[in-house]
Design an enzyme around this catalytic site. Structure first.
Site, PDB file in Angstrom:
ATOM      1  CB  THR A 182      -0.887  -0.002   1.276  1.00 61.67           C
ATOM      2  OG1 THR A 182      -1.916  -0.976   1.137  1.00 61.67           O
ATOM      3  CG2 THR A 182      -1.549   1.312   1.570  1.00 61.67           C
ATOM      4  CB  THR A 241       0.837  -0.665   4.882  1.00 60.68           C
ATOM      5  OG1 THR A 241       1.131  -1.859   4.125  1.00 60.68           O
ATOM      6  CG2 THR A 241       2.008  -0.352   5.802  1.00 60.68           C
TER       7      THR A 241
HETATM    8  N1  ASP Z   1      -4.086  -2.595   3.735  1.00 60.82           N
HETATM    9  C1  ASP Z   1      -4.173  -3.076   2.386  1.00 60.82           C
HETATM   10  C2  ASP Z   1      -5.445  -3.816   2.212  1.00 60.82           C
HETATM   11  O1  ASP Z   1      -5.767  -4.642   3.041  1.00 60.82           O
HETATM   12  C3  ASP Z   1      -3.044  -3.956   1.968  1.00 60.82           C
HETATM   13  C4  ASP Z   1      -1.666  -3.613   2.490  1.00 60.82           C
HETATM   14  O2  ASP Z   1      -1.420  -2.559   3.000  1.00 60.82           O
HETATM   15  O3  ASP Z   1      -0.780  -4.431   2.378  1.00 60.82           O
HETATM   16  O4  ASP Z   1      -6.102  -3.621   1.215  1.00 60.82           O
END
Ligand code: ASP
Length: 318
Positions: A176, A227
């Site tokens: 992210t 994230t």
């Molecule tokens: N938080 C993001 C999601 O779950 C993914 C990530 O940050 O790795 O969509």
């Protein structure tokens, strides 16, 4: 006049250090640095935290190195469904888009949703159409696809077939981008953008477009961009939780952010990280994975960028 501050992340889904060449790490750091420069130039000129976080996130959405915009994750149907949000700590106004497929910079669409004020969260084809009517850049879905995400999708499908999805590396799973800032007028803002996780179910919405979960900003307290496995960020209302601990328990931003990532989320055995900036300009960037793409600027104008534990010091002009 308040002190200014900026911190960014490019996701906690980084590869173990030995799996990627130094040249590739260096290229990711260049884009982190460019993102900091874009946000810092605005703050330094007396601009708003809101403009700074948007500009910083746009640079990372345009970079192939991070899971947002160009280079975003693919869902189980080999499609991109992008999420983004932005929040203004001054007014608690927020805007977000989810499941969008054609907006080159979803964070810009989130900002327009916020400014229009009719909705906080717009989804799917209606959000793509909204962005088009607003005159934002619309692209073919293939624009977002990179070789690395195609490989990550294949790896996640193989893990799913073998029943080993939990053992996949953090970089195979997710990523992210996000930014948090404090401007000279003392206002806070946060913005986050993502492709979600590789091989996510079609129609799945993560924490990124949910104010209070993946993104949160409140003047006088802090701004947060997260994230990690979004389902947990939603259930723990991570952005709001970090702010609440600061507000009610009087913890420092670093104490609060670190407890939420290391104590609340870590036992679930999920990758998680965040960047946060406090009303006093203090910055925190905890993560529980091998690394997290991240960067921040200190008072004296020194820029810091990092992928794993090593932190690189640069200047505005590098
Ligand atoms: N938080 C993001 C999601 O779950 C993914 C990530 O940050 O790795 O969509």
């Amino acid at each position: 006049m308040s002190k200014i501050a900026l911190a960014i992340h490019g996701g906690c889904g980084v590869m173990p250090k030995q799996d990627l060449s130094e040249a590739e790490w260096a290229a990711a750091r260049v884009d982190l640095h460019r993102s900091l420069q874009a946000g810092w130039a605005i703050l330094n000129a007396g601009g708003t935290a809101l403009d700074a976080v948007e500009a910083a996130v746009v640079v990372m959405e345009d970079s192939p190195h991070f899971n947002a915009g160009h280079g975003a994750a693919l869902n189980t149907d080999s499609e991109h469904e992008l999420d983004a949000s932005i929040m203004d700590g001054r007014t608690l106004e927020a805007g977000a888009v989810t499941l969008v497929k054609r907006i080159r910079n979803p964070v810009k669409a989130a900002r327009r949703v916020m400014e229009k004020g009719d909705a906080v969260l717009l989804g799917g084809a209606a959000a793509d159409e909204f962005a088009k009517v607003e005159g934002l850049d619309i692209v073919a879905p293939a624009y977002f696809t990179t070789e690395r995400r195609v490989e990550a999708l294949a790896a996640m499908k193989a893990h799913a077939a073998a029943g080993t999805a939990a053992k996949a590396s953090e970089s195979e799973k997710h990523g992210t981008v996000g930014a948090v800032a404090l401007d000279a007028a003392g206002h806070l803002a946060a913005a986050t953008s993502t492709g979600g996780y590789n091989n996510k179910p079609s129609g799945r919405i993560g924490d990124t477009p949910i104010p209070g979960a993946g993104t949160y900003a409140r003047d006088g307290i802090c701004a947060v961009s997260g994230t990690g496995k979004g389902e947990y960020f939603i259930r723990y209302a991570v952005g709001h939780e970090v702010a609440s601990r600061v507000r009610y328990l009087k913890e420092s931003v670093d104490q609060s952010a670190t407890s939420v990532i290391m104590e609340e989320l870590k036992p679930h055995d999920i990758g998680a990280g965040l960047v946060a900036v406090g009303a006093d300009g203090s910055v925190s960037a905890p993560y529980n994975t091998d690394g997290m793409f991240r960067g921040w600027v200190e008072d004296d104008g020194k820029f810091f960028v990092a992928t794993h534990e090593d932190v690189f010091v640069l200047s505005d002009r590098d």
